[in-house]
Every structure is written in structure tokens, then in C-alpha cells.
Write an enzyme that holds these catalytic residues in place. Structure first.
Site, short mmCIF file in Angstrom:
data_model
loop_
_atom_site.label_atom_id
_atom_site.label_comp_id
_atom_site.label_asym_id
_atom_site.label_seq_id
_atom_site.Cartn_x
_atom_site.Cartn_y
_atom_site.Cartn_z
N ASP A 68 -31.94 -8.86 43.76
CA ASP A 68 -32.73 -9.95 44.34
C ASP A 68 -32.42 -10.16 45.81
O ASP A 68 -33.33 -10.22 46.64
CB ASP A 68 -32.45 -11.28 43.60
CG ASP A 68 -33.08 -11.30 42.21
OD1 ASP A 68 -33.90 -10.41 41.91
OD2 ASP A 68 -32.74 -12.21 41.44
N ARG A 115 -22.00 -22.77 43.32
CA ARG A 115 -23.20 -22.87 44.17
C ARG A 115 -23.04 -23.83 45.34
O ARG A 115 -23.37 -23.49 46.47
CB ARG A 115 -24.45 -23.22 43.35
CG ARG A 115 -24.89 -22.18 42.34
CD ARG A 115 -24.80 -20.78 42.84
NE ARG A 115 -25.43 -19.81 41.95
CZ ARG A 115 -25.13 -18.53 41.92
NH1 ARG A 115 -24.17 -18.05 42.69
NH2 ARG A 115 -25.75 -17.71 41.10
N ASP A 166 -30.02 -22.63 39.63
CA ASP A 166 -29.30 -22.27 40.86
C ASP A 166 -30.09 -22.65 42.11
O ASP A 166 -29.52 -23.10 43.10
CB ASP A 166 -28.97 -20.78 40.86
CG ASP A 166 -27.84 -20.45 39.89
OD1 ASP A 166 -27.02 -21.37 39.63
OD2 ASP A 166 -27.78 -19.32 39.39
N SER A 178 -28.92 -10.40 33.88
CA SER A 178 -28.62 -11.07 35.14
C SER A 178 -27.24 -11.70 34.98
O SER A 178 -27.01 -12.51 34.07
CB SER A 178 -29.67 -12.15 35.43
OG SER A 178 -29.22 -12.95 36.49
N1 ARG Z 1 -27.41 -21.03 33.16
C1 ARG Z 1 -26.22 -21.08 33.94
C2 ARG Z 1 -26.32 -22.19 34.95
O1 ARG Z 1 -27.37 -22.71 35.13
C3 ARG Z 1 -25.88 -19.76 34.53
C4 ARG Z 1 -26.79 -19.23 35.58
C5 ARG Z 1 -26.39 -17.85 35.87
N2 ARG Z 1 -27.02 -17.29 36.97
C6 ARG Z 1 -27.30 -15.99 37.03
N3 ARG Z 1 -27.85 -15.55 38.11
N4 ARG Z 1 -27.09 -15.21 36.02
O2 ARG Z 1 -25.36 -22.55 35.56
#
Ligand code: ARG
Length: 400
Positions: free
Chosen positions: A14, A95, A124, A175
Site C-alpha cells: 500500500d 498509530r 487505522d 494484511s
Molecule cells: N483491527 C485492528 C485494529 O483496528 C488491527 C488493524 C491491523 N491493521 C493492519 N493493517 N493489518 O486495531
């Protein structure tokens, strides 16, 4: 738009496509920033890749491991943060730190915009956007993966067209996001909520079936709610978390299969591995059980739930999260001592605890000789305690 954008860069598909896309579509020159929050990777190769796909020479890797542990993980651990009682928030905690570092660099290089590689379906994007806006509301925010409308397959084609290396096989597109506090895995076969996640979804933990047949006891030392040593060894915050990951992971501790509620309204199936988070959080709770008074402990559990939501929902910088943090930190003043946990084939449980701040009094609790508790006061206590219940029941019987 023209000028510079500072982009959070992971070296993955990405963000690599994003470097090129932002240049092509927006005419912005990209400063790519890779942030090391504890994923074991070849960061030099990541930086080289960023430069190869067209990022500016000011691009760099920032080692943020120590700040991540002391300014994000420890505060969350003290709060007992665990979203929907399963997810220790590894991704969600990293983040706001990554976003903060991006804004710092934007100020340094005079960028007009900041960006990230998150899509429009996840949490995110919210964590990045909200933190960017909180720290500098004047910066434009560009989120290429949210704007370009490409499917994953189209993205891979775009990458191939511009000679951008594609890091994952088309057939198994997990991912994955990894840091010191855990590993988040989504997409691919994991999207079928009815099917057990395949073994290749896991990396930090051994399958509990293959874990050692002999249990291991691990002693965690806490000072004011913060773990400072494991088995008497105090290697510093980052190494301590790494050690906890290795220990718990080698016993298959920390696997989570979760169907979670995202902020954006979608339910999603996720796999997490958080060996250190499980070990240290369970130990911390035991330390609190020994050292916090009942009312504070019970009230703090309510705070933990709300705090977890705020972190998950991208509101790290919200007034409420900061106020709750002040409460949490104040509760930790006497949360010091040692907890012994047993690791065994995927499970992690307490086997002993001790503290100079202990509120546990054997002279009050004992049923043996030496009892200091005045049991003769029990009958009177029960009479007064139950008085409102008795009065209400008597009224209800009379009016029936
Ligand atoms: N669902 C989790 C969260 O919202 C993990 C997100 C993971 N991100 C990724 N790019 N795989 O914190």
C-alpha cells in the site's frame, strides 16, 4: 496541490504504491518515514525501497521503540486496556505515535501535507487522521489507499506497471501489522469467520500443542504499575517487552481469534498474537488485586473499558483519555511488588504474588489461629447491610 508530503511508510504494498501515486496524481514530492515500533525487519532495505520507488532523500527510519513502550504501552497497561476483552490494542497504540512522528518531520522539512497508507474501511485511517488534525490542523491529509479506489488486485497490477516490488504472494494476501505489543493479522482465509485460522497466520507464538510439556514459572516485578524486571533481570523497557514476547510466545501464550466491532461499523474477523501483552497484563491485574482497595479496583475496571474504546477509536489525544490517564496513574502509586505466572501450553495463570504495599492480611483472612477479625460483629453488619432489602421485600409482600 504542490509541495512536499510526509508519508508514513511501511515498505509494504500500500505505502509503496502510495509513494508513486501521490507523485503521479497530486504532484507532491514524498518524504517517506518508516517507524520502527519493534517489528524485526531490515529497515535499511525498507529505506532503500522507499528511495527506489521515488521518495526524497530526506526519507528516513525512526527508531521509536523506547518511546512506544514508555509513552504508549505502559500507560495502556496501567489502565488495563483491552478492547472487547480480547485485543490488547497493539496497532491502535502505535498509530498515534507514528502520526506524531510524521507531523514532527512535516514541520522539520516544511511539508504542507501528511499521509498514510490506510484504507477507508478500517480503524487505522481514523487514528492517523484524528492525530494529524489534533497536532496540526493546518496540514492537508492524503490517504491514497482510501482515495484511489483500486482493488488489491488492481493495486498489484499498478505496482507491477511501475516496477514497485510486490512483497506478498497474490494467493495469500494477509494484511499484517506488527509491533512490540503484538501482531494483527487480517484478510485472506481469515475473513471466513467460521474457519479456524491456519497455522501460517501465526509467527510470534508456537502452537500450544507443540509447546514444552514442562510448565515455566516467570516472575514479573512491578514498580508503580510498570513492569521493571523479569526473573530479576531488568534489561530496560524495550528488551523487557521483547523478553516477555519470547517467553510467553514459546509456550503458545497470546493467540487470539476475534470477531470485533470496528469504529466504522463493520464487524471483522482478526487474528492477534500478543504474548507479552497477555503475560504482563494478567500479571499486572494480579499485582493490583493485591495492592488496590476494592472500590478503586472495581471502579478502575469501568475506566479500563472506556479507555480501551477511546484508544481503539483513535481518540488517544482526547481530553477524556488524558483525564482517565490521570486517574489511572494516580491508582498506580502503590502497585509494586512481584507476581509469579505459570506458562503452560497456551495458558498463563498466576501462582503467587507479594508486595510491600499489600493490603492482604492473613491475620484478617485466616480461618486458623491468630484470627484478628471480630466475627462477632458479623451478625450486626448483616442486619444493617440487608436492612433496605428487608424493608422493600416486606412492603412488596404486604401489597400483594
Ligand atoms: N483491527 C485492528 C485494529 O483496528 C488491527 C488493524 C491491523 N491493521 C493492519 N493493517 N493489518 O486495531
Amino acid at each position: 496541490m504542490s509541495g512536499k508530503i510526509v508519508l508514513a511508510y511501511s515498505g509494504g504494498l500500500d505505502t509503496s504504491v502510495a509513494v508513486r501515486w501521490v507523485k503521479e496524481e497530486r504532484g507532491l514530492d514524498v518524504v517517506a518515514i518508516g517507524v520502527d515500533v519493534g517489528e524485526e525487519r531490515d529497515y535499511d532495505a525498507i529505506l532503500q525501497k522507499a528511495l527506489a520507488v521515488g521518495a526524497l532523500p530526506e526519507s528516513r527510519i525512526i527508531d521509536a521503540k523506547e518511546e512506544f513502550v514508555t509513552e504508549y504501552i505502559w500507560p495502556a497497561l496501567k489502565a488495563g486496556a483491552c478492547y472487547e476483552s480480547k485485543y490488547y490494542l497493539a496497532t491502535a497504540l502505535a498509530r498515534p505515535l507514528i502520526a506524531k512522528l510524521i507531523v514532527d518531520v512535516a514541520h522539520e522539512v516544511g511539508a504542507t501535507a501528511v499521509g498514510h497508507g490506510s484504507t477507508g474501511k478500517g480503524n487505522d485511517q481514523v487514528r492517523f487522521d484524528v492525530t494529524f488534525a489534533a497536532l496540526d490542523g493546518k496540514l492537508d491529509i492524503v490517504a491514497p489507499a482510501r482515495e484511489w479506489g483500486m482493488t488489491r488486485e488492481e493495486e498489484i497490477e499498478y505496482a507491477e506497471r511501475f516496477n514497485i516490488p510486490v512483497p506478498i504472494a497474490k494467493a495469500s494476501p494477509y494484511s499484517i501489522d506488527v509491533n512490540l505489543w503484538g501482531r494483527s493479522v487480517e484478510c485472506g482465509i481469515i475473513e471466513d469467520a467460521a474457519v479456524e485460522p491456519p497455522e501460517d497466520a501465526y509467527e510470534m507464538t508456537v502452537n500450544p500443542v507443540d509447546a514444552p510439556d514442562t510448565p515455566q514459572i516467570v516472575e514479573i516485578t512491578f514498580e508503580k504499575g510498570v513492569p521493571v524486571a523479569i526473573d530479576g533481570d531488568a534489561p530496560g523497557p524495550v528488551a523487557l517487552v521483547e523478553k516477555a514476547n519470547k517467553l510467553a510466545g514459546s509456550h503458545g501464550v497470546g493467540r487470539v481469534d476475534m470477531l470485533e466491532n470496528r469504529l466504522v461499523g463493520i464487524k471483522s474477523r482478526e487474528v492477534y498474537e500478543s504474548p507479552a501483552a497477555v503475560l504482563l497484563s494478567l500479571a499486572h491485574r494480579e499485582m493490583e488485586a493485591l495492592t488496590l482497595d476494592r472500590d478503586t479496583a472495581h471502579y478502575k475496571a469501568l475506566v479500563a473499558q472506556r479507555y480501551s474504546e477511546l484508544v481503539y477509536f483513535g481518540l488517544w489525544h482526547s481530553p477524556l483519555r488524558e483525564h482517565l490517564q490521570a486517574f489511572v496513574d494516580s491508582t498506580q502509586e502503590r502497585v509494586s511488588g512481584k507476581v509469579r505466572m505459570k506458562l503452560y501450553k497456551g495458558s498463563c495463570f498466576v501462582v503467587g504474588r507479594e508486595s510491600p504495599e499489600s493490603l492482604y492480611r492473613t491475620d484478617l483472612a485466616t480461618y486458623d489461629v491468630g484470627d484478628m477479625y471480630d466475627a462477632s460483629a458479623g451478625a450486626g453488619f448483616c442486619k444493617i447491610w440487608g436492612l433496605p432489602v428487608r424493608v422493600a421485600q416486606e412492603r412488596d409482600r404486604a401489597s400483594r
